[in-house]
Design a protein around this motif. Structure first.
Motif, PDB file in Angstrom:
ATOM      1  N   MET A 115      27.979  61.311  34.005  1.00  0.00           N
ATOM      2  CA  MET A 115      28.784  60.256  34.598  1.00  0.00           C
ATOM      3  C   MET A 115      28.586  58.985  33.770  1.00  0.00           C
ATOM      4  O   MET A 115      27.458  58.643  33.421  1.00  0.00           O
ATOM      5  N   LEU A 116      29.681  58.300  33.457  1.00  0.00           N
ATOM      6  CA  LEU A 116      29.593  57.056  32.702  1.00  0.00           C
ATOM      7  C   LEU A 116      28.943  55.966  33.539  1.00  0.00           C
ATOM      8  O   LEU A 116      29.192  55.854  34.736  1.00  0.00           O
ATOM      9  N   LYS A 117      28.141  55.154  32.872  1.00  0.00           N
ATOM     10  CA  LYS A 117      27.523  54.001  33.528  1.00  0.00           C
ATOM     11  C   LYS A 117      28.284  52.759  33.075  1.00  0.00           C
ATOM     12  O   LYS A 117      28.327  52.442  31.891  1.00  0.00           O
ATOM     13  N   VAL A 118      28.904  52.069  34.040  1.00  0.00           N
ATOM     14  CA  VAL A 118      29.856  50.995  33.766  1.00  0.00           C
ATOM     15  C   VAL A 118      29.351  49.688  34.368  1.00  0.00           C
ATOM     16  O   VAL A 118      28.942  49.657  35.534  1.00  0.00           O
ATOM     17  N   TYR A 119      29.391  48.623  33.566  1.00  0.00           N
ATOM     18  CA  TYR A 119      29.050  47.296  34.078  1.00  0.00           C
ATOM     19  C   TYR A 119      30.154  46.837  35.025  1.00  0.00           C
ATOM     20  O   TYR A 119      31.345  46.984  34.742  1.00  0.00           O
ATOM     21  N   CYS A 120      29.762  46.241  36.144  1.00  0.00           N
ATOM     22  CA  CYS A 120      30.711  45.720  37.128  1.00  0.00           C
ATOM     23  C   CYS A 120      30.258  44.344  37.585  1.00  0.00           C
ATOM     24  O   CYS A 120      29.086  44.148  37.900  1.00  0.00           O
ATOM     25  N   ASP A 121      31.182  43.405  37.621  1.00  0.00           N
ATOM     26  CA  ASP A 121      30.890  42.104  38.207  1.00  0.00           C
ATOM     27  C   ASP A 121      31.168  42.211  39.702  1.00  0.00           C
ATOM     28  O   ASP A 121      32.315  42.212  40.135  1.00  0.00           O
ATOM     29  N   PHE A 122      30.102  42.342  40.486  1.00  0.00           N
ATOM     30  CA  PHE A 122      30.241  42.536  41.928  1.00  0.00           C
ATOM     31  C   PHE A 122      30.582  41.242  42.669  1.00  0.00           C
ATOM     32  O   PHE A 122      30.708  41.251  43.887  1.00  0.00           O
ATOM     33  N   ASN A 123      30.762  40.140  41.955  1.00  0.00           N
ATOM     34  CA  ASN A 123      31.087  38.878  42.608  1.00  0.00           C
ATOM     35  C   ASN A 123      32.561  38.763  42.984  1.00  0.00           C
ATOM     36  O   ASN A 123      32.919  37.911  43.784  1.00  0.00           O
ATOM     37  N   ASP A 124      33.411  39.593  42.381  1.00  0.00           N
ATOM     38  CA  ASP A 124      34.840  39.526  42.660  1.00  0.00           C
ATOM     39  C   ASP A 124      35.339  40.885  43.108  1.00  0.00           C
ATOM     40  O   ASP A 124      35.182  41.880  42.399  1.00  0.00           O
ATOM     41  N   SER A 125      35.949  40.918  44.280  1.00  0.00           N
ATOM     42  CA  SER A 125      36.524  42.162  44.788  1.00  0.00           C
ATOM     43  C   SER A 125      37.719  41.840  45.670  1.00  0.00           C
ATOM     44  O   SER A 125      37.919  40.696  46.084  1.00  0.00           O
ATOM     45  N   THR A 126      38.492  42.868  45.965  1.00  0.00           N
ATOM     46  CA  THR A 126      39.619  42.704  46.877  1.00  0.00           C
ATOM     47  C   THR A 126      39.122  42.898  48.305  1.00  0.00           C
ATOM     48  O   THR A 126      37.997  43.342  48.530  1.00  0.00           O
ATOM     49  N   ALA A 127      39.973  42.605  49.263  1.00  0.00           N
ATOM     50  CA  ALA A 127      39.600  42.759  50.674  1.00  0.00           C
ATOM     51  C   ALA A 127      39.285  44.211  51.028  1.00  0.00           C
ATOM     52  O   ALA A 127      38.512  44.472  51.940  1.00  0.00           O
ATOM     53  N   ASP A 128      39.862  45.161  50.272  1.00  0.00           N
ATOM     54  CA  ASP A 128      39.590  46.569  50.562  1.00  0.00           C
ATOM     55  C   ASP A 128      38.544  47.165  49.611  1.00  0.00           C
ATOM     56  O   ASP A 128      38.518  48.364  49.366  1.00  0.00           O
ATOM     57  N   ASP A 129      37.658  46.303  49.075  1.00  0.00           N
ATOM     58  CA  ASP A 129      36.463  46.712  48.328  1.00  0.00           C
ATOM     59  C   ASP A 129      36.767  47.340  46.970  1.00  0.00           C
ATOM     60  O   ASP A 129      36.073  48.239  46.527  1.00  0.00           O
ATOM     61  N   LEU A 130      37.804  46.863  46.292  1.00  0.00           N
ATOM     62  CA  LEU A 130      38.077  47.278  44.923  1.00  0.00           C
ATOM     63  C   LEU A 130      37.510  46.234  43.967  1.00  0.00           C
ATOM     64  O   LEU A 130      37.674  45.032  44.182  1.00  0.00           O
ATOM     65  N   PHE A 131      36.873  46.706  42.909  1.00  0.00           N
ATOM     66  CA  PHE A 131      36.307  45.828  41.880  1.00  0.00           C
ATOM     67  C   PHE A 131      37.042  46.088  40.571  1.00  0.00           C
ATOM     68  O   PHE A 131      37.266  47.238  40.198  1.00  0.00           O
ATOM     69  N   TRP A 132      37.430  45.033  39.870  1.00  0.00           N
ATOM     70  CA  TRP A 132      38.248  45.184  38.676  1.00  0.00           C
ATOM     71  C   TRP A 132      37.595  44.675  37.405  1.00  0.00           C
ATOM     72  O   TRP A 132      38.077  44.950  36.321  1.00  0.00           O
ATOM     73  N   LEU A 133      36.512  43.945  37.472  1.00  0.00           N
ATOM     74  CA  LEU A 133      35.849  43.465  36.263  1.00  0.00           C
ATOM     75  C   LEU A 133      34.847  44.526  35.813  1.00  0.00           C
ATOM     76  O   LEU A 133      33.663  44.484  36.145  1.00  0.00           O
ATOM     77  N   LEU A 134      35.359  45.513  35.074  1.00  0.00           N
ATOM     78  CA  LEU A 134      34.600  46.697  34.667  1.00  0.00           C
ATOM     79  C   LEU A 134      34.522  46.750  33.147  1.00  0.00           C
ATOM     80  O   LEU A 134      35.548  46.598  32.471  1.00  0.00           O
ATOM     81  N   TYR A 135      33.315  46.987  32.613  1.00  0.00           N
ATOM     82  CA  TYR A 135      33.124  47.010  31.164  1.00  0.00           C
ATOM     83  C   TYR A 135      32.257  48.190  30.761  1.00  0.00           C
ATOM     84  O   TYR A 135      31.291  48.538  31.443  1.00  0.00           O
TER      85      TYR A 135
END
Length: 91
Positions: A1-21
């Motif tokens: 499984m790939l290990k992906v950096y995520c900025d958990f400070n920004d998400s949508t109301a339904d718990d989606l995170f988009w700042l993925l690197y």
């Protein structure tokens, strides 16, 4: 499984995170290189040694900026969260 950096400070109301690197590049830009598809699972982390969590990827290839500037988001499965630091490490 790939290990992906995520900025958990920004998400949508339904718990989606988009700042993925991945390796310093936006995951949306390199997703095709890894043949990533809708529903694939990755491991998200923010700070090395803090915690990680499994997540499901969600794409929208028809509208490239539907997810606040990215065609790719991840929804964590918080039941898989693993704290990596022990209490001794934190003191």
């Amino acid at each position: 499984m790939l290990k992906v950096y995520c900025d958990f400070n920004d998400s949508t109301a339904d718990d989606l995170f988009w700042l993925l690197y991945l390796d310093g590049k936006p995951l949306a830009d390199v997703a095709d290189n890894y043949a990533l598809q809708e529903g694939d699972r990755v491991i998200l982390f923010q700070d090395v040694g803090d915690f990680e969590v499994e997540a499901t990827l969600h794409f929208d290839r028809s509208a490239p900026y539907v997810f606040l500037g990215s065609r790719l988001c991840a929804r964590p499965d918080w039941s898989t969260r693993r704290d990596l630091l022990t209490e001794v490490d934190r003191s």
